[in-house]
Design an enzyme around this catalytic site. Sequence first.
Site, PDB file in Angstrom:
ATOM      1  CG  HIS A 111      10.766   4.551  -1.600  1.00  0.00           C
ATOM      2  ND1 HIS A 111      11.755   4.826  -2.509  1.00  0.00           N
ATOM      3  CD2 HIS A 111      10.870   5.516  -0.642  1.00  0.00           C
ATOM      4  CE1 HIS A 111      12.428   5.908  -2.134  1.00  0.00           C
ATOM      5  NE2 HIS A 111      11.922   6.340  -0.989  1.00  0.00           N
ATOM      6  CB  CYS A 138     -10.992  -2.065   2.795  1.00  0.00           C
ATOM      7  SG  CYS A 138      -9.950  -2.440   4.233  1.00  0.00           S
ATOM      8  CB  ALA A 222      25.659  -4.332  -7.287  1.00  0.00           C
TER       9      ALA A 222
END
Length: 238
Positions: A111, A138, A222
Amino acid sequence: MDKTCKHIVFLTGAGISAESGLSTFRSEDGLWNKHRVEDVATIEAFERQPEYVHQFYNSMRPELFAAQPNAAHLSIARLQKELKQHKISIITQNVDTLHEKAGSNNIYHIHGQINQLVCLQCGHVSETWAEAHSTDVCPNCHTQGNIKPNIVFFGETPLCLDVVDNLLKTCDLFISVGTSGVVYPAAGFVQIAKLYGAETYEFNMEKTSNNYMFDHHIFGKAGSTLPTFIDELIAQYQ
Ligand code: APR
């Protein structure tokens, strides 16, 4: 866990970064309960209001830059270090860099990443933790107004899918950690791995939408459950 296991694939979601203090998406205080996906996470939103979308991701960068990996991220990095004869790959839906900070490699951000920008004109990807704006130029093609956060928006195709497909078809152990299993194609990865013979584990705090697809379920945080499991993997395969 089969003795012949040679290739382990992890799929991680926002839940693995929760104990590092980062928001998940669909919990009560999750990102999608504070912001509308249609306003900040679709290509239509970016075309309609690019500066607003840039500001959303600009606001996330400082927190993600400062976040530190937790015991879950560190345990995967330890597994990669200890099992040198094994191929251990990480497919992550997360745009944070906590797997990298933990010292892991073979990481595939399907993603995208919060510290990357992409040019819609030439495709050049640049790295930054600084603010980005719709008027940016850019550095590669020197056009203005084509810079977008390198985040895969809803409606766009996730990254690295060709590599991911091969990983899923060649792994012996598939371990999903901290994902709600509601966003495809990631939510279907377990089915491909299982079809090609992998044993599958799901680590979560609760039953997920695709819970039934997994062979084993380990409930809990987790940061506690994954290190214990990885200690067992290291003891078994070292
Ligand atoms: N330990 C284990 N699991 C956890 C923990 C924890 N400490 N904290 C939360 N979880 C679990 C939640 O129970 C939930 O199932 O993590 C999951 C987080 O789910 P989501 O918020 O939906 O995040 P995720 O599955 O990564 O979202 C997938 O959706 O919006 C898109 O692009 C975005 O990558 C994201 C994708």
